[in-house]
Design an enzyme around this catalytic site. Structure first.
Site, PDB file in Angstrom:
ATOM      1  N   GLN A 116      14.235  66.218 -80.249  1.00 55.90           N
ATOM      2  CA  GLN A 116      13.520  67.058 -81.202  1.00 55.90           C
ATOM      3  C   GLN A 116      12.104  66.510 -81.394  1.00 55.90           C
ATOM      4  OE1 GLN A 116      15.643  67.385 -84.867  1.00 55.90           O
ATOM      5  NE2 GLN A 116      14.097  68.615 -85.889  1.00 55.90           N
ATOM      6  N   SER A 119       8.250  66.029 -86.161  1.00 54.56           N
ATOM      7  CA  SER A 119       7.400  65.240 -87.052  1.00 54.56           C
ATOM      8  C   SER A 119       6.194  64.664 -86.320  1.00 54.56           C
ATOM      9  CB  SER A 119       8.207  64.100 -87.680  1.00 54.56           C
ATOM     10  OG  SER A 119       9.213  64.600 -88.524  1.00 54.56           O
ATOM     11  N   GLU A 234      20.381  71.005 -88.216  1.00 58.30           N
ATOM     12  CA  GLU A 234      20.294  69.548 -88.235  1.00 58.30           C
ATOM     13  C   GLU A 234      20.892  68.986 -89.515  1.00 58.30           C
ATOM     14  OE1 GLU A 234      16.917  66.088 -87.592  1.00 58.30           O
ATOM     15  OE2 GLU A 234      16.336  67.954 -88.578  1.00 58.30           O
ATOM     16  N   GLU A 372      13.990  63.393-101.032  1.00 55.14           N
ATOM     17  CA  GLU A 372      13.107  64.092-101.970  1.00 55.14           C
ATOM     18  C   GLU A 372      12.919  65.548-101.563  1.00 55.14           C
ATOM     19  OE1 GLU A 372      12.647  59.814-102.266  1.00 55.14           O
ATOM     20  OE2 GLU A 372      12.516  61.181-100.559  1.00 55.14           O
TER      21      GLU A 372
END
Length: 403
Positions: A116, A119, A234, A372
């Site tokens: 993947q 990011s 995911e 978060e």
């Protein structure tokens, strides 16, 4: 789905599995060949369309296939093929017929492994802020940029790549999703060494790397919507990996084993109370996953998958910290340096027991979306709470200030 329809679908899966096992013995075939034949029989992902590895039924019936094959002695899935749980549903949902035909079968057999590429150093939690550019050049796209924290990228043949194709659009609208050949010129994978001693994460650099438009997944500019399918799967895949029970070993089972082996003078009442609290949390996680699987009817998971992902991340950190504490000084100073994982990811210094799990679990609250971010998703998309102010959502990406 009515009870009658569900019973019909269940019978369809059970009959297909029985017919398949009557002519294919998993213990007499190599795993790649067996999984290929399983795909052809529609028993790869039973909720996928016929001809694409499925039977067109609801996804929770896939457990009937997994249970039946396990009883028949089928080899477990190679850990390095974890990303089929992400790439498979994404390609089946958004890929063209040609893309599905090209990628789904070798992905499921394990002949082609995936990673993947989402990011970036400046776009982690704010994934939509990514800056890796893809510029159209005839029937190809030229890609330049950097991705980071790419699990198994060093073993992968293909990558799920999301790029910025129109910087003049708002950040959620100018993205496009591709399948990129990880062995193509211009793609460089560099390992990131972890405190466990492993290097399962990587950073990936793309310098004038070329991707055929035929390997685009979804429409141009629709990369955010396509990426959400990957992300939801995911979180569900990660969150579904925890919770102990009598059939499947979870983190709490290792805690109970160690409890039964430590000297009785270390088995304090306070420790026992805390272990029981952790056991209850593990059972809640298991039941939450079971309820989610039972409620699944079709398609891809929704934001509810973030519940299990968040619970698992925090639970794993707590239970492994507690278990290392049970070991006393041994938990700090005694490591087994002979451990090697079967997926080839480990290097010298990686421990195969709870100490390794304690160190590795630190990543659980980061990978697949930070805890978060999971709380934000649950608050906004599950509980219906107002979202946080976002001042950059409607302006062109190129005008958004960034570090």
């Amino acid at each position: 789905m009515t009870t009658t329809t569900l019973d019909t679908a269940r019978a369809l899966v059970e009959n297909a599995l029985a017919d398949f096992l009557a002519t294919h013995d998993p213990q007499k075939m190599d795993n790649v060949t067996f999984r290929g034949l399983r795909f052809d029989a529609g028993l790869a992902w039973v909720h996928f369309p016929v001809g694409r590895g499925g039977l067109g039924v609801r996804p929770d019936l896939n457990r009937l296939v997994e249970e039946g094959l396990r009883k028949a002695g089928a080899a477990p899935q190679d850990p390095a093929t974890f990303f089929i749980a992400l790439a498979g549903p994404t390609i089946a949902t958004h890929g063209s017929d040609e893309v599905q035909k090209r990628f789904l079968r070798p992905m499921f057999t394990g002949e082609e492994k995936w990673c993947q590429l989402f990011s970036e150093p400046g776009a982690g939690s704010d994934f939509a802020g990514l800056g890796t550019r893809a510029v159209r050049d005839g029937d190809e796209w030229v890609v330049n940029g950097q991705k980071v924290w790419n699990t198994l990228a060093h073993l992968a043949d293909w990558g799920m790549l999301v790029t910025r194709t129109d910087p003049e659009q708002p950040k959620h609208k100018g993205m496009t999703y591709f399948a990129i050949d990880m062995h193509s010129p211009g793609v460089e994978v560099r390992p990131l060494r972890q405190m466990t001693g492993e290097a399962e994460f990587n950073e990936v650099y793309m310098t004038d790397a070329r991707v055929p438009d035929a390997h685009r997944v979804g429409d141009i500019g629709d990369g955010w919507r396509v990426a959400l399918t990957t992300l939801m799967n995911e979180r569900t895949a990660i969150g579904g990996g925890g919770g102990g029970n009598s059939k499947r070993r979870g983190p709490i089972d290792e805690t109970v084993r160690i409890w039964n082996e430590i000297p009785s003078d270390l088995q304090t009442g306070a420790h026992k109370d805390e272990m029981m609290r952790l056991w209850c949390r593990s059972e809640v996680l298991r039941l939450t996953n079971a309820r989610g699987a039972a409620a699944a009817k079709a398609g891809n998971p929704g934001p509810e998958g973030s519940i299990a992902k968040l619970m698992l991340a925090e639970f794993n950190k707590d239970v492994t910290a507690f278990t290392v504490g049970l070991l006393g000084a041994k938990g700090m100073i005694e490591f087994d340096f002979t451990f090697r994982r079967p997926d080839g990811l480990s290097v010298d210094g990686a421990d195969g027991g709870v100490r390794h799990s304690f160190l590795r679990s630190r990543a659980n609250s980061i990978e697949g979306g930070t805890s978060e971010i999971m709380r934000n998703i649950l608050g906004e998309q599950v509980l219906g709470l107002p979202g946080e102010p976002r001042v950059d959502k409607a302006i062109p990406w190129i005008k958004v200030p960034r570090n």
